[in-house]
Design a protein around this motif. Structure first.
Motif, PDB file in Angstrom:
ATOM      1  N   ILE A 148      67.781  26.553  21.083  1.00 39.30           N
ATOM      2  CA  ILE A 148      67.912  25.306  21.849  1.00 39.30           C
ATOM      3  C   ILE A 148      69.375  25.001  22.138  1.00 39.30           C
ATOM      4  N   GLN A 149      70.256  25.376  21.211  1.00 41.72           N
ATOM      5  CA  GLN A 149      71.689  25.128  21.382  1.00 41.72           C
ATOM      6  C   GLN A 149      72.389  26.228  22.167  1.00 41.72           C
ATOM      7  N   GLY A 150      71.618  27.169  22.706  1.00 44.23           N
ATOM      8  CA  GLY A 150      72.211  28.251  23.483  1.00 44.23           C
ATOM      9  C   GLY A 150      72.890  29.309  22.649  1.00 44.23           C
ATOM     10  N   GLN A 151      72.504  29.429  21.374  1.00 44.43           N
ATOM     11  CA  GLN A 151      73.129  30.405  20.480  1.00 44.43           C
ATOM     12  C   GLN A 151      72.307  31.686  20.368  1.00 44.43           C
ATOM     13  N   GLY A 152      71.308  31.839  21.217  1.00 50.98           N
ATOM     14  CA  GLY A 152      70.498  33.044  21.186  1.00 50.98           C
ATOM     15  C   GLY A 152      69.327  32.922  20.231  1.00 50.98           C
ATOM     16  N   GLY A 153      68.561  33.986  20.150  1.00 53.00           N
ATOM     17  CA  GLY A 153      67.388  33.982  19.294  1.00 53.00           C
ATOM     18  C   GLY A 153      66.121  33.726  20.086  1.00 53.00           C
ATOM     19  N   GLN A 154      65.001  34.083  19.497  1.00 51.04           N
ATOM     20  CA  GLN A 154      63.718  33.930  20.163  1.00 51.04           C
ATOM     21  C   GLN A 154      63.170  32.523  19.954  1.00 51.04           C
ATOM     22  N   PRO A 155      62.657  31.875  21.011  1.00 48.75           N
ATOM     23  CA  PRO A 155      62.064  30.532  20.841  1.00 48.75           C
ATOM     24  C   PRO A 155      60.930  30.558  19.829  1.00 48.75           C
ATOM     25  N   GLU A 156      60.848  29.506  19.021  1.00 50.71           N
ATOM     26  CA  GLU A 156      59.816  29.439  18.000  1.00 50.71           C
ATOM     27  C   GLU A 156      58.461  29.154  18.631  1.00 50.71           C
ATOM     28  N   ALA A 157      57.434  29.761  18.072  1.00 49.62           N
ATOM     29  CA  ALA A 157      56.093  29.658  18.648  1.00 49.62           C
ATOM     30  C   ALA A 157      55.323  28.457  18.142  1.00 49.62           C
ATOM     31  N   TYR A 158      55.785  27.841  17.035  1.00 48.44           N
ATOM     32  CA  TYR A 158      55.026  26.755  16.424  1.00 48.44           C
ATOM     33  C   TYR A 158      55.934  25.555  16.159  1.00 48.44           C
ATOM     34  N   CYS A 159      55.349  24.374  16.290  1.00 50.74           N
ATOM     35  CA  CYS A 159      56.084  23.123  16.103  1.00 50.74           C
ATOM     36  C   CYS A 159      56.477  22.972  14.639  1.00 50.74           C
ATOM     37  N   HIS A 160      57.672  22.408  14.397  1.00 44.20           N
ATOM     38  CA  HIS A 160      58.133  22.183  13.035  1.00 44.20           C
ATOM     39  C   HIS A 160      57.219  21.215  12.291  1.00 44.20           C
ATOM     40  N   ARG A 161      56.640  20.274  12.997  1.00 41.68           N
ATOM     41  CA  ARG A 161      55.743  19.331  12.334  1.00 41.68           C
ATOM     42  C   ARG A 161      54.522  20.052  11.770  1.00 41.68           C
ATOM     43  N   ALA A 162      53.978  20.997  12.523  1.00 40.11           N
ATOM     44  CA  ALA A 162      52.830  21.763  12.037  1.00 40.11           C
ATOM     45  C   ALA A 162      53.218  22.617  10.836  1.00 40.11           C
ATOM     46  N   MET A 163      54.427  23.164  10.862  1.00 40.81           N
ATOM     47  CA  MET A 163      54.896  23.965   9.730  1.00 40.81           C
ATOM     48  C   MET A 163      55.041  23.108   8.476  1.00 40.81           C
ATOM     49  N   LEU A 164      55.647  21.931   8.615  1.00 38.77           N
ATOM     50  CA  LEU A 164      55.835  21.051   7.461  1.00 38.77           C
ATOM     51  C   LEU A 164      54.506  20.542   6.925  1.00 38.77           C
ATOM     52  N   ASP A 165      53.578  20.242   7.826  1.00 42.06           N
ATOM     53  CA  ASP A 165      52.251  19.825   7.376  1.00 42.06           C
ATOM     54  C   ASP A 165      51.560  20.937   6.598  1.00 42.06           C
ATOM     55  N   ALA A 166      51.737  22.182   7.037  1.00 37.22           N
ATOM     56  CA  ALA A 166      51.113  23.310   6.347  1.00 37.22           C
ATOM     57  C   ALA A 166      51.694  23.480   4.945  1.00 37.22           C
ATOM     58  N   ILE A 167      53.026  23.354   4.817  1.00 33.41           N
ATOM     59  CA  ILE A 167      53.647  23.461   3.488  1.00 33.41           C
ATOM     60  C   ILE A 167      53.209  22.308   2.605  1.00 33.41           C
ATOM     61  N   GLY A 168      53.140  21.112   3.178  1.00 37.19           N
ATOM     62  CA  GLY A 168      52.675  19.965   2.407  1.00 37.19           C
ATOM     63  C   GLY A 168      51.244  20.136   1.934  1.00 37.19           C
ATOM     64  N   TYR A 169      50.407  20.724   2.761  1.00 34.08           N
ATOM     65  CA  TYR A 169      49.016  20.987   2.374  1.00 34.08           C
ATOM     66  C   TYR A 169      48.964  21.974   1.217  1.00 34.08           C
ATOM     67  N   LEU A 170      49.793  23.007   1.277  1.00 31.63           N
ATOM     68  CA  LEU A 170      49.811  24.004   0.212  1.00 31.63           C
ATOM     69  C   LEU A 170      50.281  23.388  -1.101  1.00 31.63           C
ATOM     70  N   VAL A 171      51.344  22.584  -1.060  1.00 34.72           N
ATOM     71  CA  VAL A 171      51.868  21.972  -2.285  1.00 34.72           C
ATOM     72  C   VAL A 171      50.855  21.003  -2.881  1.00 34.72           C
ATOM     73  N   ASP A 172      50.216  20.225  -2.037  1.00 37.53           N
ATOM     74  CA  ASP A 172      49.298  19.200  -2.538  1.00 37.53           C
ATOM     75  C   ASP A 172      48.012  19.799  -3.090  1.00 37.53           C
ATOM     76  N   ASN A 173      47.513  20.870  -2.481  1.00 36.14           N
ATOM     77  CA  ASN A 173      46.212  21.416  -2.857  1.00 36.14           C
ATOM     78  C   ASN A 173      46.281  22.684  -3.694  1.00 36.14           C
ATOM     79  N   GLY A 174      47.481  23.265  -3.833  1.00 33.56           N
ATOM     80  CA  GLY A 174      47.632  24.415  -4.704  1.00 33.56           C
ATOM     81  C   GLY A 174      46.942  25.672  -4.230  1.00 33.56           C
ATOM     82  N   ILE A 175      46.857  25.873  -2.923  1.00 34.96           N
ATOM     83  CA  ILE A 175      46.207  27.082  -2.409  1.00 34.96           C
ATOM     84  C   ILE A 175      47.208  28.236  -2.364  1.00 34.96           C
ATOM     85  N   LYS A 176      46.692  29.444  -2.137  1.00 37.17           N
ATOM     86  CA  LYS A 176      47.552  30.596  -1.908  1.00 37.17           C
ATOM     87  C   LYS A 176      48.032  30.587  -0.463  1.00 37.17           C
TER      88      LYS A 176
END
Length: 263
Positions: free
Chosen positions: A19-47
């Motif tokens: 986004i800042q023009g520093q190169g790299g491949q655009p991310e395919a998934y929203c950061h909010r979805a990623m954080l929700d997924a980590i929060g789900y794992l921490v709260d429920n103790g899944i693999k």
């Protein structure tokens, strides 16, 4: 997380390089979805591989977590949220007093022998979590060690890290396990007063001790998350980030809900 919580968290996350023009491949998934997924794992103790299909693929979520652990915001996000919570409660943004304590938890079989030990006092085979919180119970620092590491040795390292990160910190309450030369060392090296809150020999049964109940409340919160009720992480750095994540989520909820601080 709710929309109100996302409004708080979003500005605290690092801006991707593409986004800042520093190169790299655009991310395919929203950061909010990623954080929700980590929060789900921490709260429920899944693999990681058991991540529900409603979230991004587990390997993408784990890659996001790994970047967070190795070179991402880490404890910076909890630090920024904590300042907002303190200001909302009518306190200075930078803490001047804290509380330190430790809690041993059992380790899963995946935890190697090199990072686990036996706590003879609590009869726990696993790891020990050392935390420092402010007077509102908000996390200032955390360190995970093998359960057989002594409190004074671990506190020596953790208090040095916390004192370097929080320059106005002048007073820390602790229990009787942190007596001895540690008190003189903290005063001489960090200009930090280590005040010992002891339980009287005349006390019987459960008694709420001044200041120490604040950090005990944090440990109680951690044990409500299935992923933190035991230590399942092979790497100590991952175990520490899990605690940072849990506390960041708690502070964000406190910031977006009615004010009920007791500190």
């Amino acid at each position: 997380m709710t929309d109100a919580e996302w409004v708080v968290v979003r500005p605290l996350l690092p801006v991707p390089g593409w986004i800042q023009g520093q190169g790299g491949q655009p991310e395919a998934y929203c950061h909010r979805a990623m954080l929700d997924a980590i929060g789900y794992l921490v709260d429920n103790g899944i693999k990681w591989r058991a991540m529900p299909a409603d979230f991004p693929p587990w390997d993408r979520v784990y890659a996001f977590f790994r970047r967070w652990r190795d070179r991402g915001p880490g404890p910076r996000v909890p630090d920024r949220v904590r300042r907002q919570v303190r200001e909302r409660a009518g306190h200075d943004a930078l803490p001047t007093a804290g509380v330190i304590d430790s809690r041993s938890v059992k380790a899963d079989a995946v935890v190697g022998a090199g990072t686990r030990g036996f706590d003879g006092g609590r009869l726990v085979n696993g790891r020990k979590r050392y935390v420092v919180v402010d007077t509102l119970g908000l996390l200032l620092g955390v360190m995970v060690t093998a359960a057989d590491v002594g409190d004074r040795a671990a506190a020596h390292i953790l208090l040095e890290q916390v004192a370097a990160a929080h320059h106005r910190l002048a007073l820390v309450w602790a229990d009787g396990g942190y007596t001895g030369s540690l008190i003189e060392h903290c005063l001489a090296a960090f200009a930090l007063v280590l005040a010992i809150v002891k339980r009287s020999d005349n006390m019987k049964g459960f008694v709420v001790l001044p200041k120490r109940w604040i950090v005990e409340r944090l440990f109680a919160h951690l044990m409500r998350s299935r992923c933190l009720a035991r230590d399942f992480e092979r790497r100590i750095a991952s175990a520490e980030v899990m605690i940072y994540w849990s506390m960041a989520a708690l502070m964000t909820r406190r910031l977006t809900r009615p004010h009920r601080d007791r500190g």
